[in-house]
Design a protein around this motif. Structure first.
Motif, PDB file in Angstrom:
ATOM      1  N   GLY A  71       0.715  -1.134   0.147  1.00 54.83           N
ATOM      2  CA  GLY A  71      -0.328  -0.532  -0.143  1.00 54.83           C
ATOM      3  C   GLY A  71       1.087   1.240   0.146  1.00 54.83           C
ATOM      4  N   HIS A  72       2.397   1.389   0.810  1.00 53.59           N
ATOM      5  CA  HIS A  72       1.792   2.386   0.652  1.00 53.59           C
ATOM      6  C   HIS A  72       4.029   2.801  -0.715  1.00 53.59           C
ATOM      7  N   ILE A  73       3.885   1.796  -1.072  1.00 58.08           N
ATOM      8  CA  ILE A  73       4.372   1.537  -2.529  1.00 58.08           C
ATOM      9  C   ILE A  73       3.178   2.411  -3.436  1.00 58.08           C
ATOM     10  N   ALA A  74       2.090   1.129  -3.721  1.00 57.84           N
ATOM     11  CA  ALA A  74       0.921   1.707  -5.085  1.00 57.84           C
ATOM     12  C   ALA A  74       1.671   2.952  -4.151  1.00 57.84           C
ATOM     13  N   GLY A  75       1.169   4.097  -3.640  1.00 56.64           N
ATOM     14  CA  GLY A  75       0.034   5.334  -2.830  1.00 56.64           C
ATOM     15  C   GLY A  75       1.730   6.204  -2.882  1.00 56.64           C
ATOM     16  N   ALA A  76       2.631   6.105  -3.238  1.00 51.85           N
ATOM     17  CA  ALA A  76       3.769   6.601  -3.867  1.00 51.85           C
ATOM     18  C   ALA A  76       4.714   6.843  -4.979  1.00 51.85           C
ATOM     19  N   THR A  77       3.528   5.829  -6.047  1.00 48.50           N
ATOM     20  CA  THR A  77       3.897   5.423  -7.467  1.00 48.50           C
ATOM     21  C   THR A  77       2.038   5.971  -7.841  1.00 48.50           C
ATOM     22  N   GLU A  78       2.791   5.728  -9.164  1.00 51.16           N
ATOM     23  CA  GLU A  78       0.840   6.130 -10.236  1.00 51.16           C
ATOM     24  C   GLU A  78       0.749   4.879 -10.952  1.00 51.16           C
ATOM     25  N   HIS A  79       1.733   4.181 -11.437  1.00 47.36           N
ATOM     26  CA  HIS A  79       1.334   3.387 -12.553  1.00 47.36           C
ATOM     27  C   HIS A  79       1.368   1.966 -12.573  1.00 47.36           C
ATOM     28  N   ILE A  80       2.826   2.115 -11.661  1.00 47.13           N
ATOM     29  CA  ILE A  80       3.771   0.408 -11.841  1.00 47.13           C
ATOM     30  C   ILE A  80       2.623  -0.534 -10.800  1.00 47.13           C
ATOM     31  N   ARG A  81       2.578  -2.047 -11.687  1.00 46.62           N
ATOM     32  CA  ARG A  81       1.670  -2.738 -10.574  1.00 46.62           C
ATOM     33  C   ARG A  81       2.588  -3.158  -9.421  1.00 46.62           C
ATOM     34  N   VAL A  82       1.545  -3.404  -8.722  1.00 49.30           N
ATOM     35  CA  VAL A  82       2.403  -3.497  -6.980  1.00 49.30           C
ATOM     36  C   VAL A  82       2.249  -4.405  -6.695  1.00 49.30           C
ATOM     37  N   GLY A  83       2.666  -5.285  -6.154  1.00 51.45           N
ATOM     38  CA  GLY A  83       2.139  -6.867  -5.726  1.00 51.45           C
ATOM     39  C   GLY A  83       3.462  -7.689  -4.673  1.00 51.45           C
ATOM     40  N   SER A  84       2.711  -8.826  -3.998  1.00 50.70           N
ATOM     41  CA  SER A  84       3.767 -10.178  -3.026  1.00 50.70           C
ATOM     42  C   SER A  84       4.036 -10.900  -3.854  1.00 50.70           C
ATOM     43  N   GLY A  85       6.237 -10.617  -3.634  1.00 50.61           N
ATOM     44  CA  GLY A  85       6.316 -12.200  -4.693  1.00 50.61           C
ATOM     45  C   GLY A  85       7.093 -12.943  -3.522  1.00 50.61           C
ATOM     46  N   GLY A  86       6.075 -13.821  -2.570  1.00 51.70           N
ATOM     47  CA  GLY A  86       5.151 -13.171  -2.400  1.00 51.70           C
ATOM     48  C   GLY A  86       4.163 -13.010  -0.469  1.00 51.70           C
ATOM     49  N   ILE A  87       3.063 -13.470  -0.948  1.00 53.98           N
ATOM     50  CA  ILE A  87       2.316 -13.932   0.646  1.00 53.98           C
ATOM     51  C   ILE A  87       2.096 -15.727   0.567  1.00 53.98           C
ATOM     52  N   MET A  88       3.129 -16.174   1.848  1.00 55.53           N
ATOM     53  CA  MET A  88       3.333 -16.821   2.645  1.00 55.53           C
ATOM     54  C   MET A  88       1.779 -17.783   2.898  1.00 55.53           C
ATOM     55  N   LEU A  89       0.401 -17.781   2.001  1.00 53.87           N
ATOM     56  CA  LEU A  89       0.038 -18.026   2.823  1.00 53.87           C
ATOM     57  C   LEU A  89      -0.648 -19.023   4.096  1.00 53.87           C
ATOM     58  N   PRO A  90       0.092 -20.474   4.086  1.00 55.14           N
ATOM     59  CA  PRO A  90       0.029 -20.962   5.433  1.00 55.14           C
ATOM     60  C   PRO A  90      -0.130 -19.767   6.802  1.00 55.14           C
ATOM     61  N   ASN A  91       0.661 -18.656   6.768  1.00 52.62           N
ATOM     62  CA  ASN A  91       1.107 -18.077   7.739  1.00 52.62           C
ATOM     63  C   ASN A  91      -0.586 -16.906   7.973  1.00 52.62           C
ATOM     64  N   HIS A  92      -1.526 -17.449   6.740  1.00 55.06           N
ATOM     65  CA  HIS A  92      -2.791 -16.396   7.009  1.00 55.06           C
ATOM     66  C   HIS A  92      -3.548 -17.164   7.045  1.00 55.06           C
ATOM     67  N   ALA A  93      -4.649 -16.499   7.731  1.00 54.69           N
ATOM     68  CA  ALA A  93      -6.639 -16.532   7.400  1.00 54.69           C
ATOM     69  C   ALA A  93      -6.729 -15.396   5.218  1.00 54.69           C
ATOM     70  N   ALA A  94      -7.278 -17.092   4.960  1.00 63.42           N
ATOM     71  CA  ALA A  94      -7.252 -16.693   3.632  1.00 63.42           C
ATOM     72  C   ALA A  94      -8.422 -15.901   3.778  1.00 63.42           C
TER      73      ALA A  94
END
Length: 338
Positions: A71-94
């Protein structure tokens, strides 16, 4: 404001993988400033996407709260796609991940990627602290992925729904360093990102499995594979090799079970590691997917790796101590794109 034209290397896009390194003697706050600056440069230089990786209990990596950083990086940029590389899904509730990324997509529509992995992103003690159990099975991951995907579907009759999240088109990628996620990504018709930057030997077998077993879906008609590459580029070979000793020291500390902040370069790495440790780390940081050198060297080796893997996209990690040197390395990579 019109989005800049994305640039390509040999016809494919290049992206950035950021581990948000915390430098020796520095802080996470400074790391976040560096990541923001790098993302803004990456956007200007024409990189396709900017991904951040989930790691825990590692004093040299600041991206543990990955969705917050996205969220911080997306808010500081305008166009580039921003995402997770990655989220470790077993650590979290889906459901939590669906809500978090639904929030991000609602804030920054059309710019958010959700890369999913199944490793803990740390050691077993940390995995227990995150999950409160160590009884998860390999078989659980596909079920967690099904649950996550279901939260993004529109289903008024579901007892539990993700708001925000439901009905949003958030690309889900599967990440892996073995054949498990390759098979699952193929089965579900999802894009696949392979961690070649620390598992080069398994790259071609995993990609062959993914492509050979791919089933078209409403997400993809054909397989789409991204591969990770470490690139440490400089204006001279000597400086590039010197800068690379920071990453080598980082992997050495992990191998010894004593993770540290990212250390400054040193003149003689052979004074630090044993021959056995050197062999092990050089196997991990295989020269096919760890490219160190001048612009010409980087171009030649990147072309060779692309020809070998036939990847659709390359994501570049550069663990470099000095921020200005790190920017210069990515600038050299950007200069290879047209």
């Amino acid at each position: 404001m019109t989005a800049p034209q994305l640039k390509h290397f040999q016809g494919i896009p290049l992206s950035v993988l950021d581990l948000a390194p915390i430098l020796e003697g520095s802080t996470a706050a400074q790391s976040f400033k560096h990541s923001t600056d790098l993302a803004q440069h990456a956007e200007k230089w024409g990189f396709s996407r900017y991904w951040l990786a989930e790691h825990h209990n590692m004093p040299g990596i600041a991206s543990s709260a990955t969705p917050v950083m996205i969220g911080h990086i997306a808010g500081a940029t305008e166009h580039i796609r921003v995402g997770s590389g990655g989220i470790m899904l077993p650590n979290h509730a889906a459901l939590v991940i669906a809500e978090q990324f639904g929030t991000l997509e609602s804030l920054y529509p059309g710019r958010i990627d959700l890369g999913i992995g199944r490793a803990p992103g740390s050691d077993q003690a940390t995995a227990f602290a995150l999950r409160r159990t160590l009884h998860s099975r390999v078989e659980d991951f596909p079920l967690q992925l099904d649950e996550l995907q279901a939260y993004f579907d529109t289903n008024p009759s579901a007892r539990v729904r993700a708001f925000p999240g439901e009905g949003l088109n958030i690309p889900i990628w599967l990440l892996g360093s073995s054949d498990f996620s390759a098979r699952l990504a193929a089965e579900k018709g999802l894009p696949f990102a392979f961690a070649s930057h620390f598992a080069a030997d398994y790259t071609l077998p995993a990609l062959n499995i993914y492509r050979g077993h791919f089933t078209p879906s409403n997400v993809l008609e054909e397989p789409y594979a991204m591969v990770g590459v470490n690139i440490i580029a400089a204006d001279t070979e000597e400086r590039a090799r010197w800068l690379a000793t920071s990453q080598q020291q980082q992997f050495l500390s992990l191998r010894r079970g004593e993770p540290t902040q990212l250390k400054p370069p040193i003149d003689d790495i052979d004074q630090v590691w044993s021959p056995f440790e050197q062999a092990a780390i050089e196997q991990t940081l295989d020269s096919r997917a760890t490219i160190i050198g001048t612009p010409d060297t980087v171009k030649q080796k990147l072309e060779r790796f692309l020809a070998e893997t036939k990847a659709n996209e390359i994501i570049v990690n550069s663990q470099i101590f000095c921020h200005e040197d790190r920017l210069r390395s990515y600038e050299i990579v950007a200069g290879l794109m047209e």
